[in-house]
Motif scaffolding. Sequence first.
Motif, mmCIF file in Angstrom:
data_model
loop_
_atom_site.group_PDB
_atom_site.id
_atom_site.type_symbol
_atom_site.label_atom_id
_atom_site.label_comp_id
_atom_site.label_asym_id
_atom_site.label_seq_id
_atom_site.Cartn_x
_atom_site.Cartn_y
_atom_site.Cartn_z
ATOM 1 N N SER A 181 0.797 -1.226 0.000
ATOM 2 C CA SER A 181 0.000 0.000 0.000
ATOM 3 C C SER A 181 0.834 1.282 0.000
ATOM 4 C CB SER A 181 -0.922 0.019 1.228
ATOM 5 O OG SER A 181 -0.158 -0.058 2.433
ATOM 6 N N THR A 182 2.143 1.197 0.293
ATOM 7 C CA THR A 182 2.960 2.409 0.372
ATOM 8 C C THR A 182 3.898 2.523 -0.821
ATOM 9 O OG1 THR A 182 4.772 1.378 1.613
ATOM 10 C CG2 THR A 182 2.926 2.265 2.891
ATOM 11 N N ILE A 183 4.218 3.763 -1.184
ATOM 12 C CA ILE A 183 5.146 4.012 -2.282
ATOM 13 C C ILE A 183 6.521 3.463 -1.943
ATOM 14 C CG2 ILE A 183 6.384 5.828 -3.514
ATOM 15 C CD1 ILE A 183 3.855 7.466 -3.490
ATOM 16 N N GLN A 184 6.951 3.707 -0.673
ATOM 17 C CA GLN A 184 8.267 3.215 -0.277
ATOM 18 C C GLN A 184 8.345 1.696 -0.334
ATOM 19 O OE1 GLN A 184 6.362 5.371 1.454
ATOM 20 N NE2 GLN A 184 7.578 6.884 2.570
ATOM 21 N N GLY A 185 7.276 1.035 0.096
ATOM 22 C CA GLY A 185 7.252 -0.421 0.063
ATOM 23 C C GLY A 185 7.346 -0.947 -1.357
ATOM 24 N N HIS A 186 6.635 -0.287 -2.257
ATOM 25 C CA HIS A 186 6.692 -0.665 -3.682
ATOM 26 C C HIS A 186 8.113 -0.509 -4.200
ATOM 27 C CE1 HIS A 186 6.195 -0.298 -8.035
ATOM 28 N NE2 HIS A 186 5.012 -0.870 -7.915
ATOM 29 N N TYR A 187 8.757 0.590 -3.831
ATOM 30 C CA TYR A 187 10.122 0.853 -4.300
ATOM 31 C C TYR A 187 11.102 -0.190 -3.770
ATOM 32 C CZ TYR A 187 14.615 3.155 -4.969
ATOM 33 O OH TYR A 187 15.908 3.425 -5.321
ATOM 34 N N PHE A 188 11.004 -0.499 -2.474
ATOM 35 C CA PHE A 188 11.928 -1.459 -1.869
ATOM 36 C C PHE A 188 11.802 -2.845 -2.504
ATOM 37 C CE2 PHE A 188 12.406 1.303 1.972
ATOM 38 C CZ PHE A 188 13.786 1.328 1.975
ATOM 39 N N LEU A 189 10.598 -3.204 -2.906
ATOM 40 C CA LEU A 189 10.403 -4.515 -3.527
ATOM 41 C C LEU A 189 10.790 -4.496 -5.000
ATOM 42 C CD1 LEU A 189 9.351 -7.429 -3.317
ATOM 43 C CD2 LEU A 189 7.081 -6.568 -3.886
ATOM 44 N N SER A 190 10.428 -3.422 -5.702
ATOM 45 C CA SER A 190 10.593 -3.408 -7.154
ATOM 46 C C SER A 190 12.023 -3.140 -7.606
ATOM 47 C CB SER A 190 9.661 -2.374 -7.783
ATOM 48 O OG SER A 190 9.969 -1.070 -7.333
ATOM 49 N N ALA A 191 12.730 -2.224 -6.931
ATOM 50 C CA ALA A 191 14.070 -1.835 -7.388
ATOM 51 C C ALA A 191 15.016 -3.026 -7.544
ATOM 52 C CB ALA A 191 14.661 -0.781 -6.459
ATOM 53 N N PRO A 192 15.153 -3.887 -6.523
ATOM 54 C CA PRO A 192 16.041 -5.044 -6.716
ATOM 55 C C PRO A 192 15.465 -6.081 -7.685
ATOM 56 C CG PRO A 192 14.986 -5.161 -4.561
ATOM 57 C CD PRO A 192 14.656 -3.823 -5.134
ATOM 58 N N PHE A 193 14.127 -6.120 -7.795
ATOM 59 C CA PHE A 193 13.530 -7.110 -8.692
ATOM 60 C C PHE A 193 13.812 -6.782 -10.155
ATOM 61 C CE2 PHE A 193 10.030 -9.257 -10.959
ATOM 62 C CZ PHE A 193 10.240 -10.544 -10.491
ATOM 63 N N TYR A 194 13.888 -5.488 -10.491
ATOM 64 C CA TYR A 194 14.230 -5.118 -11.864
ATOM 65 C C TYR A 194 15.572 -5.714 -12.264
ATOM 66 C CZ TYR A 194 10.564 -1.584 -11.329
ATOM 67 O OH TYR A 194 9.383 -0.939 -11.102
ATOM 68 N N ASP A 195 16.546 -5.639 -11.337
ATOM 69 C CA ASP A 195 17.859 -6.219 -11.627
ATOM 70 C C ASP A 195 17.769 -7.732 -11.775
ATOM 71 O OD1 ASP A 195 19.247 -3.868 -11.751
ATOM 72 O OD2 ASP A 195 19.887 -3.891 -9.661
ATOM 73 N N GLN A 196 16.924 -8.354 -10.951
ATOM 74 C CA GLN A 196 16.765 -9.806 -11.067
ATOM 75 C C GLN A 196 16.201 -10.178 -12.437
ATOM 76 O OE1 GLN A 196 14.679 -11.831 -7.834
ATOM 77 N NE2 GLN A 196 13.825 -13.302 -9.286
ATOM 78 N N VAL A 197 15.241 -9.380 -12.930
ATOM 79 C CA VAL A 197 14.634 -9.670 -14.230
ATOM 80 C C VAL A 197 15.654 -9.517 -15.345
ATOM 81 C CG1 VAL A 197 12.936 -8.886 -15.939
ATOM 82 C CG2 VAL A 197 12.296 -9.070 -13.527
ATOM 83 N N ARG A 198 16.396 -8.401 -15.341
ATOM 84 C CA ARG A 198 17.284 -8.138 -16.476
ATOM 85 C C ARG A 198 18.571 -8.947 -16.429
ATOM 86 N NH1 ARG A 198 20.779 -2.958 -16.032
ATOM 87 N NH2 ARG A 198 21.041 -2.642 -13.788
ATOM 88 N N PHE A 199 18.926 -9.466 -15.269
ATOM 89 C CA PHE A 199 20.142 -10.280 -15.177
ATOM 90 C C PHE A 199 19.792 -11.770 -15.027
ATOM 91 C CE2 PHE A 199 21.933 -6.155 -13.594
ATOM 92 C CZ PHE A 199 22.773 -5.949 -14.674
ATOM 93 N N GLN A 200 19.372 -12.184 -13.829
ATOM 94 C CA GLN A 200 19.169 -13.617 -13.584
ATOM 95 C C GLN A 200 18.043 -14.215 -14.432
ATOM 96 O OE1 GLN A 200 19.544 -11.308 -11.192
ATOM 97 N NE2 GLN A 200 20.656 -12.105 -9.409
ATOM 98 N N ASN A 201 16.867 -13.569 -14.432
ATOM 99 C CA ASN A 201 15.739 -14.147 -15.178
ATOM 100 C C ASN A 201 16.028 -14.219 -16.674
ATOM 101 O OD1 ASN A 201 14.528 -14.139 -12.704
ATOM 102 N ND2 ASN A 201 12.748 -12.947 -13.285
ATOM 103 N N GLN A 202 16.485 -13.109 -17.219
ATOM 104 C CA GLN A 202 16.765 -13.066 -18.658
ATOM 105 C C GLN A 202 17.812 -14.105 -19.040
ATOM 106 O OE1 GLN A 202 18.980 -12.464 -22.025
ATOM 107 N NE2 GLN A 202 19.823 -11.430 -20.224
ATOM 108 N N ALA A 203 18.866 -14.219 -18.210
ATOM 109 C CA ALA A 203 19.946 -15.162 -18.511
ATOM 110 C C ALA A 203 19.469 -16.612 -18.409
ATOM 111 C CB ALA A 203 21.123 -14.925 -17.567
ATOM 112 N N SER A 204 18.693 -16.918 -17.363
ATOM 113 C CA SER A 204 18.250 -18.299 -17.172
ATOM 114 C C SER A 204 17.257 -18.716 -18.261
ATOM 115 C CB SER A 204 17.611 -18.469 -15.788
ATOM 116 O OG SER A 204 16.428 -17.714 -15.680
ATOM 117 N N ILE A 205 16.363 -17.806 -18.671
ATOM 118 C CA ILE A 205 15.421 -18.122 -19.731
ATOM 119 C C ILE A 205 16.154 -18.351 -21.051
ATOM 120 C CG2 ILE A 205 13.534 -17.206 -21.146
ATOM 121 C CD1 ILE A 205 12.570 -15.718 -18.636
#
Length: 326
Positions: free
Chosen positions: A254-278
């Motif tokens: 529900s909070t902007i900060q909470g969204h940021y804390f979850l999303s910021a590291p996940f973007y890196d996971q998508v573009r590095f680990q997820n993209q590479a593993s797929i």
Amino acid sequence: MLTFLTALVCVAMAKITPHIFPVELMAPDSGGYIAFAANRTVGYPLFLQLVHKIFGTHAIVPSIQWSIFGVAAFSLALQIQRKWGMGYGILAILGTLCNPEWNKYHSMILTESLSSSLLLFVLSTLIAYTRNPKARKLALLSGFIGLGILIRPINYTWLAAPILFLIIFWSQFKKRSAAYFSALLLPFVCVIFGGMHMYAQHHGVYKTQSFLGHNLIGKAGVFADPACPTSNPTFVKAMAQKVQAYRTGVEKISTIQGHYFLSAPFYDQVRFQNQASISRDLGIALTDDEMFSISKELIACNPMAFAKDTLINYAALWLLLDFKTP
């Protein structure tokens, strides 16, 4: 008063921030900027080369970045003061210079600091134009946006500002179309093509960079949907499966900060680990251009969700962090 307050707060935060966020000058990406790797835009490597040529060291970079950010914050606060009054100008100084999430980057060799400074200059110029519409202010706006793109490719999103201005101030543009359109277009074109020329001198191709697709897939991949028509549906389907849990979780925050804390590291996971593993599982090796195409297709399929996600994360950078958020 505003000048004194800016200098005082800037110096104080430069001293305090390293104790709040202990960071190293060199981050994992810093070497690529210093060496001007092919996956970097020309702006920040050029800045680092200039600093090293003048001072003979990169150790002075934090002081220079703090100084530039201080000037940018003062410029924004001054325009806010002139338009809305001293109280709002003071709030602008405190809001920009006392933001710990921004401040930690001034002490690091990363693009975030200069990009943030240029964003403040863009906002300052926008406000200045609303106070006194002049073609030279549009030229400054155009130049700042061009420089921002040469610092960080994601700053192509700043192009929304002049487009919005065209819509809001269309009556003024119609009266002085040649001068205003030239002021809004020429500085941007000169900066971008100048950057492309310098990039070509180092890497042999006329681009602003060769990493935009790799970066953009981090955010666009979050909205992967097999129902979207894309150039690589197999990759998109696999990505959708990997991001489903994240999308379910972030909707409950529900909070902007909470969204940021979850999303910021996940973007890196998508573009590095997820993209590479797929890519490994599918036996493919996507080029940067292919990732850029897929990203554009995913964004076009769900533009409002992408815009909302981007705005929330930008807003989070302007707010004091919620230290209770895990």
